[in-house]
Design a protein around this motif. Structure first.
Motif, short mmCIF file in Angstrom:
data_model
loop_
_atom_site.label_atom_id
_atom_site.label_comp_id
_atom_site.label_asym_id
_atom_site.label_seq_id
_atom_site.Cartn_x
_atom_site.Cartn_y
_atom_site.Cartn_z
N GLN A 244 0.84 -1.20 0.00
CA GLN A 244 0.00 0.00 0.00
C GLN A 244 0.87 1.25 0.00
O GLN A 244 0.59 2.22 -0.71
CB GLN A 244 -0.91 0.02 1.24
CG GLN A 244 -1.73 -1.22 1.40
CD GLN A 244 -2.48 -1.57 0.14
OE1 GLN A 244 -3.15 -0.73 -0.44
NE2 GLN A 244 -2.34 -2.79 -0.30
N ILE A 245 1.90 1.19 0.82
CA ILE A 245 2.79 2.36 0.87
C ILE A 245 3.43 2.57 -0.50
O ILE A 245 3.58 3.70 -0.96
CB ILE A 245 3.86 2.18 1.96
CG1 ILE A 245 3.19 2.16 3.33
CG2 ILE A 245 4.90 3.27 1.89
CD1 ILE A 245 4.15 1.99 4.45
N ASP A 246 3.80 1.47 -1.11
CA ASP A 246 4.35 1.58 -2.46
C ASP A 246 3.35 2.23 -3.40
O ASP A 246 3.70 3.09 -4.21
CB ASP A 246 4.70 0.20 -3.00
CG ASP A 246 6.10 -0.19 -2.59
OD1 ASP A 246 6.48 -1.34 -2.82
OD2 ASP A 246 6.78 0.67 -2.03
N GLY A 247 2.09 1.76 -3.24
CA GLY A 247 1.07 2.36 -4.10
C GLY A 247 0.93 3.84 -3.84
O GLY A 247 0.82 4.64 -4.78
N PHE A 248 0.99 4.18 -2.57
CA PHE A 248 0.86 5.59 -2.22
C PHE A 248 2.02 6.38 -2.78
O PHE A 248 1.85 7.47 -3.35
CB PHE A 248 0.79 5.72 -0.70
CG PHE A 248 0.68 7.12 -0.22
CD1 PHE A 248 1.68 7.68 0.54
CD2 PHE A 248 -0.41 7.89 -0.55
CE1 PHE A 248 1.59 8.98 0.98
CE2 PHE A 248 -0.52 9.18 -0.12
CZ PHE A 248 0.49 9.73 0.66
N LEU A 249 3.22 5.84 -2.63
CA LEU A 249 4.39 6.52 -3.16
C LEU A 249 4.30 6.65 -4.66
O LEU A 249 4.67 7.66 -5.24
CB LEU A 249 5.65 5.76 -2.78
CG LEU A 249 6.05 5.89 -1.31
CD1 LEU A 249 7.27 5.05 -1.07
CD2 LEU A 249 6.34 7.32 -0.98
N HIS A 250 3.81 5.55 -5.27
CA HIS A 250 3.65 5.58 -6.72
C HIS A 250 2.71 6.71 -7.11
O HIS A 250 2.94 7.46 -8.04
CB HIS A 250 3.12 4.23 -7.18
CG HIS A 250 2.89 4.15 -8.63
ND1 HIS A 250 3.92 4.08 -9.56
CD2 HIS A 250 1.76 4.15 -9.37
CE1 HIS A 250 3.41 4.02 -10.76
NE2 HIS A 250 2.10 4.06 -10.69
N PHE A 251 1.63 6.79 -6.30
CA PHE A 251 0.65 7.84 -6.59
C PHE A 251 1.30 9.22 -6.47
O PHE A 251 1.09 10.10 -7.31
CB PHE A 251 -0.51 7.70 -5.60
CG PHE A 251 -1.47 8.85 -5.65
CD1 PHE A 251 -1.53 9.77 -4.63
CD2 PHE A 251 -2.31 9.01 -6.73
CE1 PHE A 251 -2.42 10.83 -4.68
CE2 PHE A 251 -3.20 10.05 -6.79
CZ PHE A 251 -3.25 10.97 -5.76
N ILE A 252 2.09 9.38 -5.42
CA ILE A 252 2.75 10.67 -5.25
C ILE A 252 3.70 10.95 -6.41
O ILE A 252 3.77 12.06 -6.92
CB ILE A 252 3.53 10.70 -3.92
CG1 ILE A 252 2.55 10.75 -2.76
CG2 ILE A 252 4.45 11.89 -3.86
CD1 ILE A 252 3.23 10.83 -1.43
N ALA A 253 4.40 9.89 -6.81
CA ALA A 253 5.33 10.09 -7.92
C ALA A 253 4.57 10.48 -9.18
O ALA A 253 4.97 11.40 -9.91
CB ALA A 253 6.13 8.82 -8.17
N VAL A 254 3.46 9.76 -9.43
CA VAL A 254 2.67 10.10 -10.62
C VAL A 254 2.17 11.54 -10.52
O VAL A 254 2.19 12.30 -11.49
CB VAL A 254 1.49 9.13 -10.77
CG1 VAL A 254 0.49 9.65 -11.76
CG2 VAL A 254 2.00 7.77 -11.19
N GLY A 255 1.73 11.89 -9.31
CA GLY A 255 1.27 13.26 -9.11
C GLY A 255 2.37 14.26 -9.41
O GLY A 255 2.14 15.31 -10.02
N GLY A 256 3.58 13.90 -8.96
CA GLY A 256 4.69 14.79 -9.25
C GLY A 256 4.92 14.94 -10.74
O GLY A 256 5.17 16.03 -11.26
N VAL A 257 4.81 13.80 -11.43
CA VAL A 257 5.03 13.87 -12.87
C VAL A 257 3.94 14.73 -13.53
O VAL A 257 4.22 15.57 -14.40
CB VAL A 257 5.04 12.46 -13.46
CG1 VAL A 257 4.98 12.52 -14.96
CG2 VAL A 257 6.29 11.73 -13.03
N VAL A 258 2.69 14.50 -13.09
CA VAL A 258 1.60 15.29 -13.67
C VAL A 258 1.82 16.78 -13.41
O VAL A 258 1.67 17.63 -14.30
CB VAL A 258 0.26 14.82 -13.08
CG1 VAL A 258 -0.84 15.80 -13.42
CG2 VAL A 258 -0.08 13.45 -13.60
N LEU A 259 2.19 17.07 -12.17
CA LEU A 259 2.43 18.48 -11.82
C LEU A 259 3.53 19.07 -12.69
O LEU A 259 3.43 20.20 -13.18
CB LEU A 259 2.82 18.58 -10.34
CG LEU A 259 3.00 19.99 -9.83
CD1 LEU A 259 1.67 20.70 -9.86
CD2 LEU A 259 3.55 19.98 -8.43
N SER A 260 4.57 18.27 -12.91
CA SER A 260 5.66 18.80 -13.71
C SER A 260 5.21 19.03 -15.13
O SER A 260 5.61 20.00 -15.79
CB SER A 260 6.84 17.84 -13.66
OG SER A 260 6.55 16.68 -14.38
#
Lengths: 638, 101, 163
Positions: free
Chosen positions: A564-580
């Protein structure tokens, strides 16, 4: 020769013998046995010539030293281990002669002998720990000798793992001792160890010596070959824990000593109670070992370490004798091949078929029960008297310990009497299919059995059958304690009474032809909760399995959380990519747009003003005039 | 002679100047532009003559101006002839390159 | 008091300028130019600038106009074709020229011009003397410029006729 060479030879000869047996194939069958015999001879020599304790240190890493410490008790125990090893080697030649993996067997035996001896002479706690683990590995290899069967290999694993869990505590204790003492040498410990390290070391010893709650593995370990059970679980490995406690005993915290005594006596009771209900010969003997080890541990706890060592010595002899005798019985009955050769309900009347074994069983059984004229009586007396004396000095509640110990004497006598009656007396209860006797009592069998029985008789130790001192005293350091005090007489008397009562009760209940015995023999599994608990040894092994399963499930749960934490981190990473990406768009459109806009304006302006320099000359004139008019206006009117 | 109203000459000169500008800017033929230039120069001469008063400097300069104008027209026409030879046109819009090849 | 003769010359000038501005025919504009030049000479006479008037007629109306006529003749496509030229940018040109005209008018409205005295001095002699005394440098330079222009024009014209 000097002592270092002597000690090296003593240790290495069994190992080399075993290895060469393995490598050369078992064609030269006696190499291992001969080497062990030589080693035994050398240990006797060592015992005789050793005057002062021998210390040697070796620097094996920069600033780290290991060392060995050989004093009289250590040398004596070396001799014991070598002797028992020799006897087991001899017995195994006959017992294992049909087994195709004999060479592996003798190699492992040699390895085990080497590890046990190393443990006995180690002075540095780290070296002790190393040999402790080696002994654990050797016992795992030997218990799981017939590893092709799933149950056997899992029992071996359980033995090893339970030991490992206890060894964590042992290692923690060693580290804490190092921290508080500054040195890892047992001979250099000069003040008493604090409570927590003492407790941890005690727990480590409990694991090896199968005290509660670590008792489950020893019963499971009966799946190994019977000579192995004799060697490891009667004489040597389980005694390693007692030996460790003996070595650090003087320095342990007094509260921990009380705990040790308590656990010891409770284990003794537990083992005895479980033993009286078992149907399997080896299980009876296994629980009996647990119980006797409890006695030894209790002895250390009440401060009678030397008495415990004496009991260790005698227990080695009579328990090994009992186990090897059981091995003979099993091999004899295996020829029938129609029932479980270890179930006592199908035995009986074997005194006629295996007379030598019968005599040995009697002698060793009496020693176990603690009947006078046996060595077991003397050693058990030593512990009981010491426990009584200790309780005397402690307070009323402390009398619990010797009282429970005495009750256990009764129960001990009962279960061994039951075993002897069921197996040897009466008539054979099994149907004999064939009369072919392949395994009989030949020399290889008889001589070890005889020697072990001899070691269980009182004469070897002291003329007086009732005393609890012996020839061994100077060797194990037992100091002279008055044997005339009220305590010793009372303890001796009560224990004689109890042990005889136990034997008579057993005979009375189980003698052939009694109603109880016929009811017992036709009954199946126990149905009551108490019965189930006792016969399964308090379900300790199931508890161990439960622990393992629980830890496994916990790790699965943690893995899920990790996912789950991985999923959450993945989500954050994806969010970072989207933001960028959004920022990139913003950058491209707006900022670049601004720059482009300014460039476009400049171009526009330039294009406009470029028109001044048109290719048509009249336009140039027009621009000229326009600027002329503008300047004129400006001059005139502003 | 009676008094003349001299300011009208100035206005005439301004008018000539404006007309000359108009012709220079808006006509496409080279000869037309030269005519316009003549008008401008003449307006300047008229101005000079109007302000000459007692001394005759105004006239003198006007004479100079006329002479220079003649030179200029001669040269302009010579150039026009050369340009006409290469471009075959006397339209100012088409005379925006040095060479037609 | 405005005299009649002034009006005549003024009108002639205006008519001539009007013709120049409005016609599309090049040769007509040259003729109108000649008219303007002659009327301007008359105005010079009224301004007591006799030599200037004579020089104007001699050089301008005689020389420049002839030159322009020759130019028109040499730059025709074919014989007999009238050279028509249309105007462009007329509005813009009108605005600009009107602006300049108005500005100049505004400038001149503040000027003070003295009345013209008909003097009786011999202008030709005076101007001749001043040529050779006060304006000797300009005189020589003018002669030089004339020579250069003459040679240059002749050379350029010769070049154009050598094909």
């Amino acid at each position: 020769m000097n002592i270092e060479a002597l000690i090296l030879l003593i240790l290495l000869l069994p190992l080399i013998g075993g290895l060469s047996d393995y490598l050369l194939g078992h064609s030269r069958r006696f190499i291992a046995t001969v080497f062990v015999a030589i080693s035994f001879g050398l240990t006797l020599y060592l015992v005789l010539i050793l005057e002062n304790p021998y210390l040697a240190k070796l620097e094996w890493l920069p600033d780290f030293q290991i060392g060995i410490h050989v004093d009289k008790p250590a040398a004596t125990l070396l001799a014991l281990v070598a002797f028992i090893s020799l006897l087991v080697h001899l017995f195994s030649h006959e017992y294992m002669k049909e087994d195709p993996s004999k060479h592996r067997y003798f190699a492992k035996l040699g390895f085990f002998t080497f590890s046990m001896m190393g443990l006995l002479i180690a002075d540095n706690l780290i070296l002790l720990f190393i040999f402790w683990e080696l002994v654990g590995i050797a016992s795992y290899l030997l218990i799981g000798f017939w590893f092709e069967k799933e149950e056997i290999s899992s029992s071996a694993r359980m033995a090893f793992m339970v030991n490992r869990v206890a060894d964590v505590a042992l290692f923690a204790g060693i580290l804490m001792i190092y921290r508080s003492n500054g040195s890892l040498f047992i001979s250099e410990i000069d003040r008493s160890i604090l409570f927590l390290p003492s407790l941890f070391i005690a727990i480590g010893a409990f694991g090896k010596s199968a005290q509660l709650p670590f008792s489950g593995w020893l019963v499971k370990a009966m799946v190994g070959p019977t000579p192995i059970s004799a060697f490891i679980h009667a004489a040597t490995m389980v005694a390693a824990g007692v030996y460790l406690l003996f070595r650090v005993g003087p320095f342990l915290d007094s509260d921990v000593l009380v705990v040790i005594a308590l656990i010891g006596v409770l284990t003794a009771l537990y083992g005895a109670i479980s033993a009286i209900t078992q149907n399997d010969i080896k299980k009876v003997l296994a629980y009996s070992t647990v119980s006797q080890l409890g006695y030894m541990v209790m002895g250390i706890g009440v401060g009678a370490g030397e008495a415990s060592l004496f009991h260790l010595w005698t227990h080695a002899f009579f328990k090994a004798g009992l186990f090897l005798g059981a091995g003979v019985i099993m091999h004899h009955l295996h020829q029938q091949k129609q029932f479980d050769a270890q179930d006592m309900r199908f035995m009986g009347g074997l005194r006629k078929k295996l007379p030598w074994t019968f005599v040995v069983f009697l002698v060793c059984g009496f020693a176990l029960a603690g009947i006078p004229f046996s060595s077991g009586f003397m050693s058990k007396e030593g512990i009981l008297v010491a426990a009584w004396a200790w309780a005397d000095g402690f307070g009323t509640w402390a009398y619990l310990i010797p009282d429970v110990a005495l009750i256990t004497v009764l129960i001990t006598a009962f279960y061994i009497g039951r075993l002897i009656v069921l197996v040897f007396l009466g008539e054979n209860r099994s149907q004999e299919i064939s009369k072919v006797i392949v395994f009989g009592e030949n020399g290889f069998i008889k001589i070890p059995l005889a020697l072990l029985a001899l070691g269980s008789v009182w004469l070897v130790y002291n003329i007086n059958p009732l005393a609890h001192h012996s020839l061994l005293d100077p060797f194990i350091g037992l100091s002279a304690v008055s044997s005339d005090s009220f305590i010793s007489i009372a303890a001796t008397g009560i224990s004689i009474l109890l042990s005889s009562t136990g034997l008579l009760l057993a005979f009375f209940f189980f003698k052939p032809g009694s109603s109880f015995s016929s009811r017992y023999l036709s009954s199946g599994e126990p149905v009551s909760i108490g019965g189930k608990l006792i016969i399964n040894g308090l379900y300790l092994t199931s508890i161990y399995r439960g622990f393992g399963t629980a830890i496994f499930s916990a790790s699965k749960a943690i893995t899920w959380i990790e996912k789950q934490i991985d999923g959450f981190l993945h989500f954050i990473a994806v969010g970072g990519v989207v933001l960028s990406k959004v920022i990139a768009i913003f950058d491209r459109l707006i900022i670049d747009g601004l720059v482009n806009l300014s460039a476009w304006l400049a171009g526009l302006f330039g294009n406009v003003t470029r028109g001044v320099h048109s290719s048509q000359s009249q336009w140039q004139i027009i621009w000229l005039l326009i600027s002329f008019v503008l300047i004129l206006i400006w001059i005139l009117f502003f | 002679m009676s008094e003349l109203y001299p300011t009208y000459y100035l206005y005439l000169s301004a008018f000539l100047f404006g007309a000359g500008i108009f012709i220079v800017i808006s006509k496409r033929n080279v000869i037309f532009v030269l005519v316009g230039i003549e008008l401008i120069l003449n307006s300047a001469n008229l101005l000079l003559a109007t302000f000459s008063k007692a001394d005759l400097n105004g006239q003198t300069f006007a004479i100079f101006s006329i002479v220079l104008t003649v030179c200029e027209v001669a040269i302009a026409l010579a150039i026009l002839l050369n340009v006409y030879k290469t471009h075959r046109s006397s339209n100012l819009d088409e005379l925006n390159e040095l060479s037609n090849e | 008091m405005i005299q009649f003769i002034q009006i005549v010359f003024f009108l002639l000038t205006l008519i001539g300028v009007g013709v120049i501005v409005s016609t599309k025919n090049v040769i007509h504009s040259v003729y109108a130019l000649a008219l303007v030049l002659v009327s301007l000479a008359g105005i010079y006479v009224l301004l007591n600038a006799e030599l200037l008037a004579i020089v104007q007629i001699l050089l301008y109306a005689g020389g420049v106009v002839i030159l322009l006529v020759f130019g028109v003749m040499m730059t025709r496509r074919g014989s007999g074709e009238t050279l028509i030229s249309e105007s462009k940018n007329s509005i813009l040109a009108l605005i600009i020229s009107l602006a300049i005209f108005l500005l100049l008018v505004y400038l001149f409205s503040n000027a003070e011009v003295e009345a013209v005295n008909i003097s009786s001095i011999d202008q030709v002699k005076e101007i001749g003397v001043s040529f050779l005394t006060d304006h000797i440098v300009a005189f020589e330079l003018i002669a030089f410029v004339l020579l250069v222009a003459l040679v240059g024009a002749a050379y350029l014209a010769k070049m154009s006729s050598n094909e």
